[in-house]
Design an enzyme around this catalytic site. Structure first.
Site, PDB file in Angstrom:
ATOM      1  CB  SER A 185      -0.955  -0.029   1.195  1.00 62.91           C
ATOM      2  OG  SER A 185      -1.962   0.934   1.060  1.00 62.91           O
ATOM      3  CG  ASP A 411      -6.318  -3.420  -3.470  1.00 63.55           C
ATOM      4  OD1 ASP A 411      -7.064  -2.685  -2.796  1.00 63.55           O
ATOM      5  OD2 ASP A 411      -5.073  -3.389  -3.378  1.00 63.55           O
ATOM      6  CG  HIS A 447      -5.277  -2.734   0.260  1.00 64.10           C
ATOM      7  ND1 HIS A 447      -4.593  -2.337  -0.874  1.00 64.10           N
ATOM      8  CD2 HIS A 447      -4.792  -1.963   1.274  1.00 64.10           C
ATOM      9  CE1 HIS A 447      -3.760  -1.362  -0.561  1.00 64.10           C
ATOM     10  NE2 HIS A 447      -3.856  -1.124   0.733  1.00 64.10           N
TER      11      HIS A 447
END
Length: 524
Positions: A185, A411, A447
């Site tokens: 991320s 995601d 994610h």
């Protein structure tokens, strides 16, 4: 918070381990690091014994904290370096953050130490709060604190690599033989930034689900909420979950196997409008799916478009969960069947504080032209600082660097097609990109992990093997929460079922996804 946890790795090392004693963890041993343009404000070294790591093991390490400033920038940055007291593997690991947090939680650092790494992390000059920039992005006059934004975006990342190497050398009496970056991320964006701006900082980089093109995709994260506000419609999670399930049912078999995963979302032609006027059970209540409900979902899949119909940024893939609480984009808060929008906090924070410089901005009243202006201003003001989208990685390649990115195709926060776009741009610059950088898609994975699909096992070890042994990864071993395995394929290849046990990775082969599209017959 958006903190993530990486799986433990079995690190094989042929190096002779170093074993400093706890008494060596002192300022008598550790010299103050030299930071380009920086000034040390404080240095501490504290031995930590019997630290419980993941409730499975106890680790002993030296906790070194370096506090420094860049004179004239009015910043104060803290770098943490944890050094194993025994069995060091002669490697330094830089650990990334998430959201607005430049570093991970201590559990992630402890996992690296348990794997025998020295690990370094920076707070980027502000408190570790992944969802809000309230304490640092604006000054009292609502002017942007550009120095702290630059610290967070890139400057502190290189500083941490320099500090980590120098502290490690002081403590062990020898420099790390190899250095690696590990992040997802924001941590993935940090990894790409290091490869772009500081190509010699790390020998290898694992940049997972990276926040590349931050000024674009963070604004686009508000898009589903904007659509709901304009339609005066806020679907409950019952409706969005039912739509996701219908898409998966329609397109599950694209790869030849029923596994509740859409492996080739770009080939999924499911039309959500077939659900209009159908019913959904919502906690015992029968709810009719409206056309506006479906428009919200379709708009989320399509991505953010301008008022004149131009695609501004990618949407989420079909089959991706749309409502997963605070960490999702079509989040609504419902009392009985009355729902209101609950935007993703980072998106609203970025728009209100950093783009508009107005923390109290009423984003629910935005019209389309206003959102267009916000998107354009975000790119204009911040692409050079936070975009992390420079496709020229030649300096990283020439330095011998190796990098792996994997991105979950389900995601729910960062559209994987943005990562795909960046990789294709790197390939346009260097057709031999796969010699040093490879991208892998993970179908059904959320994610940074989670979801129904198989998640890569020990992904950093693939970077280590590539850097130290010249073994380029043709596939990534992955396993799902239910135990079935796949070999994830390098972009643009996808895993296609060829027969045998559907839970066995050997039953699949990597093929060009579009080459099999003519074989697909979609259910009506």
């Amino acid at each position: 918070m958006l903190y993530y946890k990486l799986p433990p790795m079995a690190i094989a090392s042929s190096f002779t381990p170093s074993a400093p004693q706890a008494g060596s963890c002192s300022l008598a041993v550790i010299s103050p690091p030299s930071i380009p343009g920086g000034q040390i404000l404080d240095l501490s070294a504290i031995p930590v014994l019997n630290y419980h790591q993941d409730d499975r093991s106890e680790i002993d390490f030296c906790n070194v904290t370096v506090t420094y400033t860049h004179p004239g920038r009015n910043d104060s940055i803290h770098v943490t370096v944890w050094l194993p007291l025994e069995n060091w593997n002669h490697r330094l690991q830089g650990s990334g953050g998430s959201g607005y947090a430049a570093r991970s939680e201590d559990a992630v650092l402890a996992a690296a130490v348990a794997q025998s790494y020295t690990v370094a992390a920076t707070d980027g000059g502000h408190e570790v709060n992944g969802f809000s920039s309230e304490t640092w992005s604006l000054d009292a006059s609502r002017n942007l604190n550009i120095a702290l934004l630059e610290d967070f975006a890139y400057l502190a990342l290189n500083d941490a690599a320099i500090i980590g190497k120098q502290v490690t050398t002081s403590f062990y009496g020898q420099a790390p033989r190899f250095s690696y970056w590990n992040g997802c991320s924001t941590g993935g964006r940090q990894g790409l930034m290091l490869a772009q701006r500081y190509p010699s900082a790390y020998n290898g980089i694992l940049a997972v689900a990276p926040g590349v093109n931050w000024p674009s995709f963070v604004v686009s994260q508000f898009w589903p909420q904007f659509v709901m506000n304009r339609l005066n419609t806020w679907p409950s999670s019952c409706i969005t979950d039912a739509t996701t399930a219908a898409a998966i049912k329609e397109c599950d078999e694209i790869d030849g196997v029923l596994d509740s995963v859409i492996s080739l979302p770009e080939l999924c032609e499911f039309d959500p409008f077939v659900l209009v006027n159908t019913t959904v059970d919502c906690n015992g209540e029968t709810v009719i799916v409206s056309e506006n409900d479906v428009l919200v979902v379709q708009s989320t899949w399509t991505g953010m478009v301008s008022s004149d119909g131009l695609l501004l940024w990618y949407g989420l893939e079909k089959g991706t969960p749309l409502s997963m609480g605070e960490s999702s984009l079509v989040h609504t808060m419902c009392s009985a069947l009355n729902c209101t929008g609950a935007p993703f906090p980072i998106a609203t924070d970025w728009i209100s504080r950093l783009v508009l410089h107005n923390p109290s901005a009423n984003l629910t009243a935005l019209d389309h032209a206003g959102l267009d202006a916000i998107f354009a201003r975000s790119k204009e003001d911040f692409d050079d600082i936070m975009g992390t989208a420079n496709p020229d990685l030649m300096a990283f390649k020439n330095a011998g660097g190796k990098m792996i990115t994997w991105h979950g195709l389900s995601d729910q926060l960062i559209p994987p097609r943005g990562t795909e776009q960046y990789y294709k741009q790197v390939e346009d610059k260097d057709p031999l990109v796969s010699d040093f950088y490879r991208l892998f898609g993970a179908p059904g994975v959320h994610h940074c992990g989670g979801g129904v699909g198989p998640v890569p096992i020990d992904p950093l070890q693939y970077v280590v093997d590539w850097v130290e042994n010249g073994i380029a990864p043709d596939t990534l071993e992955a396993v799902s929460a239910s135990g079935w395995r796949r070999k994830l394929c390098p972009y643009p290849l996808v895993s296609v079922y060829k027969g045998g046990d559907i839970k066995d990775a050997g039953s699949y082969e990597c093929e060009d996804g579009f080459d099999i599209s003519s074989q697909i017959t979609f259910k009506s």
